[in-house]
Structures are given as C-alpha cells and as structure tokens.
Write an enzyme that holds these catalytic residues in place. Structure first.
Site, PDB file in Angstrom:
ATOM      1  N   PRO A   1      85.411  -4.885 -44.046  1.00 51.29           N
ATOM      2  CA  PRO A   1      85.002  -3.686 -43.919  1.00 51.29           C
ATOM      3  C   PRO A   1      83.692  -4.367 -43.237  1.00 51.29           C
ATOM      4  O   PRO A   1      83.220  -5.203 -44.120  1.00 51.29           O
ATOM      5  CB  PRO A   1      84.561  -2.776 -45.234  1.00 51.29           C
ATOM      6  CG  PRO A   1      86.450  -2.879 -45.587  1.00 51.29           C
ATOM      7  CD  PRO A   1      86.515  -4.743 -44.959  1.00 51.29           C
ATOM      8  N   CYS A   2      82.648  -3.240 -42.381  1.00 49.41           N
ATOM      9  CA  CYS A   2      81.368  -4.568 -42.168  1.00 49.41           C
ATOM     10  C   CYS A   2      80.377  -3.148 -42.809  1.00 49.41           C
ATOM     11  O   CYS A   2      79.342  -3.483 -41.987  1.00 49.41           O
ATOM     12  CB  CYS A   2      81.485  -4.946 -40.425  1.00 49.41           C
ATOM     13  SG  CYS A   2      81.436  -3.230 -40.192  1.00 49.41           S
ATOM     14  N   GLN A   3      80.572  -1.788 -43.086  1.00 51.07           N
ATOM     15  CA  GLN A   3      79.410  -1.804 -43.774  1.00 51.07           C
ATOM     16  C   GLN A   3      78.088  -2.020 -44.195  1.00 51.07           C
ATOM     17  O   GLN A   3      76.836  -1.494 -44.401  1.00 51.07           O
ATOM     18  CB  GLN A   3      79.645  -0.043 -44.424  1.00 51.07           C
ATOM     19  CG  GLN A   3      80.397   0.888 -43.846  1.00 51.07           C
ATOM     20  CD  GLN A   3      82.129   0.282 -43.377  1.00 51.07           C
ATOM     21  OE1 GLN A   3      82.260  -0.843 -44.243  1.00 51.07           O
ATOM     22  NE2 GLN A   3      82.995   1.238 -43.585  1.00 51.07           N
TER      23      GLN A   3
ATOM     24  N   PHE B   1      76.659  -4.732 -43.737  1.00 47.25           N
ATOM     25  CA  PHE B   1      76.125  -5.466 -43.471  1.00 47.25           C
ATOM     26  C   PHE B   1      75.642  -4.966 -41.773  1.00 47.25           C
ATOM     27  O   PHE B   1      75.402  -5.474 -41.572  1.00 47.25           O
ATOM     28  CB  PHE B   1      77.212  -7.110 -42.914  1.00 47.25           C
ATOM     29  CG  PHE B   1      77.836  -8.032 -43.664  1.00 47.25           C
ATOM     30  CD1 PHE B   1      76.648  -8.598 -44.411  1.00 47.25           C
ATOM     31  CD2 PHE B   1      78.831  -7.411 -44.494  1.00 47.25           C
ATOM     32  CE1 PHE B   1      77.034  -9.279 -45.988  1.00 47.25           C
ATOM     33  CE2 PHE B   1      79.511  -8.345 -45.221  1.00 47.25           C
ATOM     34  CZ  PHE B   1      78.645  -9.301 -46.440  1.00 47.25           C
TER      35      PHE B   1
END
Length: 662
Positions: free
Chosen positions: A132-134, A136
């Site tokens: 999951p990229c939230q 960054f």
C-alpha cells in the site's frame, strides 16, 4: 468555442514507417485496435501456450484486485499464489481464478502478509507486487510531508524482503508511488534500496507513465526490478513521442469504443458542487472556478482542493490517474458531465472486459484505482520474459539505455499551458454572458433563525443537542453586518465585534462590499462559531463561493482576508477569548508550532496550551498534531485557518489530539 490544436510533438505525429507497437500487433495478428489490450493479453497467452517452455512460477504479494496478476499471467508467468489482506478484494481474485476465468489455476490467500509463512515446498522463480502506497502518496505530502516508513504501511516492504530472503527467486518486480523516492528527504528510499541489496539482489528502477505503454491514463509510478544474476533495462514506451516510431497515445474516447452499455448511467452530479461540472472544459478541474484562472465568479481558492476534484476527462487525451479513494466530487468524470461506469473505468485502466470485479461501486473503484494497469504490466513482464528468462518472443523488444530520459514530465507542463488557454476561452464566453451575483445598491435586511449542533451542523431546523441562534443580516455595498444572539434576548450592545477585511494587495476581494462585521450580543462561545457559519452561509448564497476557506485561500499560501476582534468595555472573561482574538488576527495560525511557541505568541503558560487547543477544537477550529496527521512532528501543532472550519463531514472531526503526553 474554438478547438485548440496540440503541438506536433504532443499529438505524436510520426512517419509512415511502422511503429514498434504496430510490429507487435502484426506479429500477434491483431488487426482491430479497439479493445486492443484484451486482445493483446489473450494473443500473447495463446502464443506462449504453443511454445515449449518451463512455466515461470510466480508469487504475487499485495495482490489487490489483480492488475499485475493479469499482466504477468498473460505474459506466461504461472501465478501460483496471490497474497491479499482485504477479503473484499480476495473475492475478486477467487471469482477470476476458477476454471475458464482469466486467472484460472491461481490460488488466492486472504492473510496479513506479516502472518504469511510459505510452506517449505513452495518454490518460485519470481515475485511481483507493491505494498500500500498511502504513506508515500500525494495526500501525505499535502498534509505537511510524507510519513513514509514512520507509518506502519510504509514498512511493509520489509515483509517483501523477508519473503525474498526466504524463497530466493531469480528476481522480483516492486511497484509504488514515486513519492517514495523523496520520503523523509531520501532516507526511506535509501533504506529500501539497501534492504533489497542486502537480500542479494541488484536493483534497477525507473518512474514510468502508464500512458506511454498503451494505457489511456496518465499514471506515474516507480518500478523496481531486482535480479539475482544478469542485467536489466526497462523497455522503451510503446506509445507517445518517446516510443520507437512515435505511436500516438491511446485517448480516452478511443478506449471506450464498443464498451458495455448495459450498466445504468447516473445522469449528472448531485450535491453542493455538482452543477459546476457542466461549465468546466474537458481536461480541467475545480481550478477553472478560481481567481487565478480569471473566472468572473470564483468559487474556490487556488490549490485548495486535490487535482481530481471536479476533474472532467478530455476525450482526446488519456485521463488523469484514477484514484482508489475519493469523495462525491472525485474525478475523472465523463466529458458527458456524468460519472464513468465501472465498465468504462475498467477500459481506462486496461482491465479486461471479461475480468469480473466483485463488490459495490466504491469497492470496485478501489480495486481499479489501486491496481497496476495490466497493459503497462504486460510490457514489463514481456521485457523480463525476454531479457531475464531468455524466452524468444515473436516480435523484437526495444530497451531504454540506462541514462535515457523520458519526456512525460515536460509534456505534462505543455499540457498545462494548453488547458489554461482552454479555460481562458471559456471564461471569455462567460464574461460575455455573466450571471449576476452582485448586491444591489442600498441595504438588504433579513432576520433568520438557525441551529448550531455539537458536530457543527448549521441548520434551519432544530436538531438534537443544538443551540438556537437568532441571526440578523444587513448587507449593503459599504458593509455586511451580521448580528447573532442566543434565544429570544434582544440586546442593544454588542459584546464583541469581528471585522473581516481583504488583506493588503488583495485586489480581487469577491464581495461587493468594503468589509464584513460579525457582531455578538452576548459573550457566548456558541455565538462566535455561529457568526462564522452565518457569514459562510451568506457567502455561498450570494457569490457561489464554496466556503470561507476559498475566500481566505489555502493555508499554505498568504491569506487573502484578515480579521480584527474587539470587545466592548473591559473583558472579564476566560483567557480563551484572548486566544480567539489572536487566532482571528492570524497569530499562531497556518504554521507548525510547538507548545512553547504558541504560549509565547498568545501570552499563556506552555502547560495550558494543550487544554486551550482542545477548547479551540470544541469551538470548530481545526487543530492538527502528530496524533491526527502523522506527517506533523511530535510536539508540533497546526491550526490551518484563523476561523472555525469544522463541519459534520470533516475528517479531522473524527480524529483526536490524544492526550498531552502523546
């Protein structure tokens, strides 16, 4: 309105020589370019099935709705297991893994990766996936920095590394937002590189735009390929000015040819701002309604919203990034002034028509928006098949030299200028056909009753746990006077007055009056909040402007309005009123400050700051700290605006400052 033509280098005009993409289609015997990603995937798979090569056993991590899995499966990788935490996404993977479906024979596993310990007999050649990229993401950067590995989601790459060490595949492909490179001033990026290298892999990385690889969507992401042995170069784009032969980008309109029309289409966009979509030129967003764009009746402040707010897709271009999460006004919206259907969103993401996404509309959008577009994934998978796994393909692969720079960022800047011109032309039209919002000369008087609830609902009707407020408006071209008092008491004297004026140099004060006076008949905290609510209500009614934040401007810029709060006679009240007086003036506002810094500005003891901040929140001020926004350093506080902004819909309303020791 006159249509603008794009510069030659942007429309991707090319010579009569066959492009690389055309060579691929010819080799795969694909003649019809409509829905080409689906045919591309099927044709590659069918060709590979006829070849005599050993299956490339692959483990998929953080599988989501299966975007990378579709891509690598089509390119001949055998997806043996797909690890995904969210049960609602696993249902999609299960649906498409049964016999006869797109990912047949794959095995979805619903488990937290931290609890995933593969059996000793599991052997894989390759691993794919991106956590999951939230932590960054752009949302993190907007909230005062990127939390990165300070967020638990930002450390999930360590689980990826753990499995690399355990399974020792030949290589892996890791995907994430490009914000990861700048997180924590580059410290996180260095830690991630070191972790992969310490696991025994040489890594290669690039930021790629999906539109350059046949996806009708601009979507910039970081890709990392790690190898135990050998070297790797990323493939050239198949589309756009950087591609061999300059194949034109796939437009949104072309992608939707022959799309399934059985899904019901919701006409228009409802809600407070839905009607605004109609006038926005295709390709633009809410910023069309800003002073900076030259709109005659600004509704929003510059950069006060995310770029996908009221974003209308341009049929002649790829759309902007499809987001997994968003609100009622999160685009892309169709150029037909409506929401895209799920079938259309799948096309824009190059997810096969036959691939079934399980869940309600929002769950489907989450899976689409979180996935790697399969067509981009296919080209990357083919490059690995060719250069790493030594599988001979029926068409040539073209590889980017290590130092070759791609031009999608430069073209994005060109596109910004083009859309600014489109906005200008539309605004010229609106100026010739104005919608008058001005107050007529002379005074306008009105008395109303409103109710203020504990959750900051401002209503014409009495609600539970609400306070009745009597409001009197007297509006003219010299001054707006707004008077508030509790219950039915009719007082002659004002206990406090707040003068709201345009800041020096703000020549585009949208109100057709010199200033605004907010007057309270009692020294009552409820009246303080109610006056700002009443001002905001009238601002929306007369100007169409969204809220007070738009009048003042986004807090990271210099405010466009200032407030001066004065009391009648000698104030014999709690020090909180003095803090409110300072806050209205902008003292201690719009900066990250420590308790001691706030105490110095407000003239109070540092030990009491936390209590006063809690009180400000109870009045409707947004107050942030590390507990509400992990990007804010420990011990720092942020009050974005000089006036209360909380509403029942505010995300911050559902967060707490914690306690004084947190």
């Amino acid at each position: 309105m006159k249509q603008l033509s794009l510069p030659l280098d942007f429309t991707n005009s090319h010579s009569q020589e066959a492009t690389w993409f055309q060579e691929i289609l010819e080799a795969l015997k694909i003649k019809d370019k409509s829905v080409f990603p689906d045919k591309f995937g099927l044709s590659i798979r069918q060709w590979l099935d006829k070849q005599n090569y050993a299956p490339i056993k692959t483990l998929s991590l953080f599988s989501g709705g299966g975007g990378l899995d579709i891509a690598f499966h089509d390119a001949g990788f055998d997806i043996v297991q797909m690890v995904e935490l969210e049960d609602k996404y696993v249902k999609t993977l299960e649906k498409n893994s049964i016999s006869g479906k797109w990912l047949e024979n794959s095995q979805p596993i619903c488990i937290d990766i931290k609890d995933f310990f593969p059996s000793t007999d599991l052997q894989v050649d390759f691993i794919i996936g991106g956590p999951p990229c939230q932590s960054f993401s752009a949302a993190g950067r907007r909230a005062a920095g990127v939390s990165g590995t300070n967020d638990s989601r930002g450390t999930l790459f360590k689980e990826y590394v753990r499995l690399l060490k355990k399974l020792q595949p030949k290589g892996f492909l890791f995907e994430n937002v490009y914000g990861i490179i700048g997180s924590q001033k580059g410290k996180d990026w260095q830690a991630i590189q070191d972790a992969f290298k310490n696991a025994g892999y040489k890594i290669y990385f690039r930021i790629l735009d999906a539109a350059d690889y046949g996806v009708p969507q601009h979507r910039e992401r970081l890709f990392i390929v790690g190898l135990k042995e050998g070297n790797y170069l990323f493939p050239y784009p198949t589309h756009g000015p950087d591609s061999p032969g300059q194949e034109p980008l796939i437009t949104a309109k072309d992608a939707l040819i022959k799309v399934d029309t059985s899904e019901s289409i919701e006409e228009g966009i409802n809600g407070k701002y839905g009607h605004l979509l109609n006038d926005i030129p295709p390709g633009l967003n809410y910023s069309f309604y800003t002073e900076e764009m030259g709109h005659p009746n600004p509704v929003f402040s510059w950069r006060s919203k995310f770029s996908d707010f009221l974003y209308k897709a341009d049929p002649k271009m790829p759309v902007r990034t499809i987001k997994a999460q968003g609100g009622q006004y999160t685009g892309p919206f169709s150029w037909e002034n409506r929401k895209f259907t799920i079938a259309e969103l799948k096309r824009l993401q190059t997810i096969p028509d036959a691939y079934e996404i399980v869940g309600n509309r929002q769950v489907c959008i989450e899976q689409i928006g979180n996935s790697v577009p399969p067509q981009l994934g296919r080209i990357l998978a083919l490059s690995i098949l060719d250069s790493v796994m030594a599988v001979a393909l029926p068409f040539p692969m073209h590889y980017l030299p290590e130092n070759k720079q791609l031009g999608f960022r430069r073209r994005k800047r060109q596109l910004t200028k083009i859309y600014a011109q489109k906005a200008k032309e539309r605004i010229i039209f609106l100026n010739k056909n104005p919608k008058s919002i001005l107050i007529k000369k002379g005074a306008t008087k009105e008395q109303v009753v409103r109710y203020l609830s504990d959750d900051f609902t401002w209503s014409k009707h009495q609600l539970s746990q609400s306070t009745k407020i009597n409001i009197e408006y007297e509006l003219n071209d010299n001054c707006w006077v707004i008077i508030a008092q509790s219950a039915e008491i009719q007082e002659n004297q004002n206990e406090f007055v707040i003068d709201v004026l345009p800041c020096w140099g703000n020549e585009n004060w949208v109100l057709e009056t010199d200033k605004v006076k907010l007057c309270a008949k009692q020294l009552d905290i409820h009246l303080f909040t109610a006056l700002w609510k009443a001002f905001e209500e009238k601002l929306l009614e007369i100007t169409g402007m969204a809220d007070l934040v738009q009048l003042s401007g986004y807090y990271q810029y210099s405010p466009k309005i200032t407030g001066i709060m004065n009391f009648e006679g000698e104030l014999k009240a709690d020090i909180l009123w003095r803090i409110l007086q300072s806050s209205v003036r902008g003292i201690g506002v719009a900066k990250q400050l420590s308790a001691s810094e706030l105490a110095s500005l407000w003239g109070v003891a540092p030990k009491n700051i936390f209590s006063y901040l809690q009180s400000l929140r109870s009045i409707g001020y947004e107050v942030r700290n590390h507990n509400t926004n992990s990007q804010i350093p420990q011990g720092k506080y942020l009050i974005p605006y000089a006036f209360p902004t909380l509403t029942p819909r505010s995300v911050q309303l559902r967060k707490t400052l914690g306690n004084i020791n947190e």
